[in-house]
Design an enzyme around this catalytic site. Structure first.
Site, PDB file in Angstrom:
ATOM      1  N   ASN A  85       6.447 -19.634  65.524  1.00  0.00           N
ATOM      2  CA  ASN A  85       6.221 -18.343  65.414  1.00  0.00           C
ATOM      3  C   ASN A  85       7.241 -17.448  65.479  1.00  0.00           C
ATOM      4  O   ASN A  85       8.146 -17.381  66.376  1.00  0.00           O
ATOM      5  CB  ASN A  85       5.083 -17.783  66.290  1.00  0.00           C
ATOM      6  CG  ASN A  85       4.608 -16.579  65.633  1.00  0.00           C
ATOM      7  OD1 ASN A  85       3.810 -16.280  64.756  1.00  0.00           O
ATOM      8  ND2 ASN A  85       4.708 -15.406  66.778  1.00  0.00           N
ATOM      9  N   ASP A 103       6.323  -9.887  66.134  1.00  0.00           N
ATOM     10  CA  ASP A 103       6.081 -10.946  65.191  1.00  0.00           C
ATOM     11  C   ASP A 103       6.742 -10.495  63.704  1.00  0.00           C
ATOM     12  O   ASP A 103       6.951  -9.303  63.195  1.00  0.00           O
ATOM     13  CB  ASP A 103       4.380 -10.802  64.912  1.00  0.00           C
ATOM     14  CG  ASP A 103       4.276 -12.076  63.995  1.00  0.00           C
ATOM     15  OD1 ASP A 103       4.673 -13.300  64.300  1.00  0.00           O
ATOM     16  OD2 ASP A 103       3.705 -11.954  63.109  1.00  0.00           O
ATOM     17  N   ASP A 107       6.051 -18.009  59.267  1.00  0.00           N
ATOM     18  CA  ASP A 107       5.936 -19.058  60.325  1.00  0.00           C
ATOM     19  C   ASP A 107       6.183 -20.441  59.633  1.00  0.00           C
ATOM     20  O   ASP A 107       6.321 -20.422  58.100  1.00  0.00           O
ATOM     21  CB  ASP A 107       4.430 -18.857  60.861  1.00  0.00           C
ATOM     22  CG  ASP A 107       4.222 -17.600  61.535  1.00  0.00           C
ATOM     23  OD1 ASP A 107       4.876 -17.294  62.305  1.00  0.00           O
ATOM     24  OD2 ASP A 107       3.241 -16.819  60.957  1.00  0.00           O
ATOM     25  N   LYS A 119       4.899 -21.074  55.900  1.00  0.00           N
ATOM     26  CA  LYS A 119       3.510 -20.166  55.917  1.00  0.00           C
ATOM     27  C   LYS A 119       3.788 -18.912  56.049  1.00  0.00           C
ATOM     28  O   LYS A 119       4.824 -18.254  56.371  1.00  0.00           O
ATOM     29  CB  LYS A 119       2.877 -20.600  57.238  1.00  0.00           C
ATOM     30  CG  LYS A 119       1.389 -20.546  57.564  1.00  0.00           C
ATOM     31  CD  LYS A 119       1.105 -20.984  58.685  1.00  0.00           C
ATOM     32  CE  LYS A 119      -0.624 -20.684  58.943  1.00  0.00           C
ATOM     33  NZ  LYS A 119      -0.802 -19.425  58.801  1.00  0.00           N
ATOM     34  N   ASP A 120       2.916 -18.010  54.993  1.00  0.00           N
ATOM     35  CA  ASP A 120       2.620 -16.625  55.130  1.00  0.00           C
ATOM     36  C   ASP A 120       3.954 -15.938  54.227  1.00  0.00           C
ATOM     37  O   ASP A 120       4.095 -14.768  54.514  1.00  0.00           O
ATOM     38  CB  ASP A 120       2.573 -15.986  56.633  1.00  0.00           C
ATOM     39  CG  ASP A 120       1.285 -16.727  57.187  1.00  0.00           C
ATOM     40  OD1 ASP A 120       0.323 -16.974  56.655  1.00  0.00           O
ATOM     41  OD2 ASP A 120       1.396 -16.706  58.630  1.00  0.00           O
TER      42      ASP A 120
END
Length: 188
Positions: A85, A103, A107, A119-120
């Site tokens: 993360n 955040d 990720d 990811k993302d």
């Protein structure tokens, strides 16, 4: 979360199944992802008292790193993989009882055979469009992800620490619910 270890090697905390938590949701109660990769950063939100419904997650926060590493298991106890993360380095409050971070949306997912999946990326683009990050900040986040990949490929701490074999003691109590979560509207 329950603190497993907190020392020079970092903070390790356990999110047990059934743990009460506060999470941001859209004002109509839907998960943020329902607003799409841009709307999830621009639509109004409220805090909702909820319960962690998944299997437990062990979170390892290496000191000074702009990411944390989350360990995931299946219902049958089989290790599923590592989730990196990307986030700002954790900062402790004056009492050193809590940490805060922000955040960074992007990720990485690492399978047990060490395959790395990004990811993302679409959500990071949406965060830029919504004004949460500038393009320069998004570029820095992407560069940080590349540095994390180098740590993964070198199999440095915490990946080499064998946390994937750890199990929570069955008698650990769940943490209490967060105090009075007055739902307030907030923007990201």
């Amino acid at each position: 979360m329950t603190v497993v270890r907190d020392d020079a090697d970092g903070l390790v905390a356990w999110l047990a199944p059934g743990t009460p938590l506060l999470k941001p949701v859209l004002t109509d109660g839907r998960e943020l992802r329902h607003a799409g990769p841009t709307g999830m950063f621009s639509q109004e939100r409220v805090l909702k008292l909820d319960t962690w419904r998944g299997t437990g997650i062990l979170k390892v926060v290496p000191p000074g790193k702009p990411w944390s590493v989350w360990y995931f298991w299946s219902e049958d106890g089989a290790f599923r993989g590592w989730y990196v993360n990307l986030e700002s380095p954790h900062v402790r409050d004056q009492a050193a009882r809590r940490t805060t971070t922000q955040d960074h949306v992007l990720d990485l997912w690492i399978t047990p055979d060490r395959q790395i999946h990004w990811k993302d990326e679409d959500e990071l683009e949406g965060a830029v469009l919504a004004g949460r990050f500038t393009q320069a900040e998004a570029d820095q986040i992407t560069a940080t992800a590349h540095r994390a990949v180098l740590d993964i490929q070198a199999w440095t701490h915490p990946f080499c620490d064998h946390w994937e074999t750890w199990t929570a003691p069955p008698d650990w109590p769940l943490p209490p619910a967060p105090a009075d979560p007055q739902p307030e509207l907030f923007a990201s």
